[in-house]
Design an enzyme around this catalytic site. Structure first.
Site, short mmCIF file in Angstrom:
data_model
loop_
_atom_site.label_atom_id
_atom_site.label_comp_id
_atom_site.label_asym_id
_atom_site.label_seq_id
_atom_site.Cartn_x
_atom_site.Cartn_y
_atom_site.Cartn_z
CG HIS A 1 42.57 -0.99 19.09
ND1 HIS A 1 42.49 -2.37 19.13
CD2 HIS A 1 42.15 -0.57 20.33
CE1 HIS A 1 42.04 -2.75 20.32
NE2 HIS A 1 41.83 -1.68 21.06
CD GLU A 2 42.23 2.81 22.13
OE1 GLU A 2 41.09 3.03 22.62
OE2 GLU A 2 42.96 1.89 22.50
CG HIS B 1 37.37 0.58 21.43
ND1 HIS B 1 36.85 -0.69 21.47
CD2 HIS B 1 38.67 0.47 21.81
CE1 HIS B 1 37.79 -1.53 21.86
NE2 HIS B 1 38.90 -0.86 22.07
CD GLU C 1 40.27 -3.79 24.07
OE1 GLU C 1 41.10 -3.47 23.19
OE2 GLU C 1 39.61 -2.96 24.70
#
Length: 300
Positions: free
Chosen positions: A140-141, A144, A215
């Site tokens: 997930h990070e 980004h 997100e």
């Protein structure tokens, strides 16, 4: 940088629109500063200096504020190993790895681009998650970083911060400190403060709208990279439940960085805060991950 993370055109469009609208607001803010400081050169120097500091040192500022430190492979072999595998799968440069000595279970990515990115996890997160769950959070990070929305949210936040500063400066230094000024000057300063307050309010809402979408985008990209959306959902559920049990004092320390976190540092009962939250609700994130799981035909 091109990676194997699936491009998100909606995210790109939202980032462009948000930065365009914030740019228009920034013009109004600069005009307000010119009126207040009566010096174009000084305004340019201050604005450029603060923007440069925000852009070039955002990773150091975030790590310092969250008590994070860079860790070597020898110190955190498992953490480095997970990031090695994920970066190889995503075909992207490996960011620097940091650990924050906080019980708050969370993670964040920061940095102006992929070559200067940092992924930081807290000791509270490392202690609570299984290896597969941690892999989902890190994917997930990394999304980004790959989608460049870390840099966009950093720059976008800068505009709101500066607008907020001008409101405080005008309010305390000029309106209350300038008793000998004439009524015309006072009226101009009142207008300056009103414009700056409007800039701050609009930027506040724009940033949060962008943040909530980014997100959801990162959840999807991370789940698609690992192929295990249910594991990411498990991590979300576990972390969100544990955040609610963190002491309020520790949550307040971290709330300034909510836009960068995997889950927001919000205590129980913060209904108003959730309305203006930087993150979608847990329920909406779990529903989106359930849809992805069905698309992938994932079995428990």
């Amino acid at each position: 940088m091109r990676s194997r993370f699936e491009p998100d055109r909606q995210l790109t469009t939202r980032m462009v629109v948000t930065m365009f609208l914030l740019g228009l607001l920034y013009v109004a803010f600069i005009a307000a500063l010119v009126v207040l400081l009566e010096s174009m050169v000084l305004v340019i120097v201050i604005a450029a200096g603060l923007l440069g500091a925000q852009y070039w040192f955002s990773d150091r500022i975030a790590l310092y504020a969250m008590r994070g430190r860079l860790v070597s492979r020898e110190e955190q072999p498992a953490l480095h190993g997970i990031l090695d595998r994920l970066c190889a799968s995503a075909d992207m440069p490996k960011p620097r790895v940091a650990v924050s000595d906080m019980d708050l279970p969370n993670a964040f990515a920061t940095g102006r681009n992929a070559d200067h990115a940092v992924v930081c996890v807290t000791t509270g997160l490392l202690r609570r998650l299984e290896t597969e769950e941690l892999e989902g959070v890190l994917a997930h990070e990394l999304s980004h970083v790959a989608h460049r929305d870390v840099a966009v949210i950093t720059l976008a936040s800068f505009l709101g911060v500066i607008a907020g500063l001008i409101v405080r400066f005008a309010f305390y230094s000029q309106l209350f400190g300038g008793r000998q000024r004439d009524q015309n000057t006072a009226a101009v300063l009142a207008i300056v403060m009103a414009v700056s307050a409007l800039v701050y309010a609009i930027s506040f809402l724009l940033i949060r709208a962008l943040s909530r979408y980014r997100e959801l985008s990162a959840d999807r990209a991370g789940a698609m990279l690992t192929g295990k959306p249910s594991v990411l959902a498990s991590a979300l559920t576990k972390v969100s439940g544990d955040v609610a049990r963190i002491p309020t004092r520790d949550l307040r320390t971290a709330q300034a960085f909510n836009a960068f976190f995997f889950t927001p540092a919000l205590g129980p009962g913060t209904v108003v805060a959730r309305v203006f939250s930087t993150h979608p609700s847990l329920e909406s994130r779990l529903e989106a991950l359930a849809e992805i799981s069905a698309q992938l035909g994932e079995t428990p």
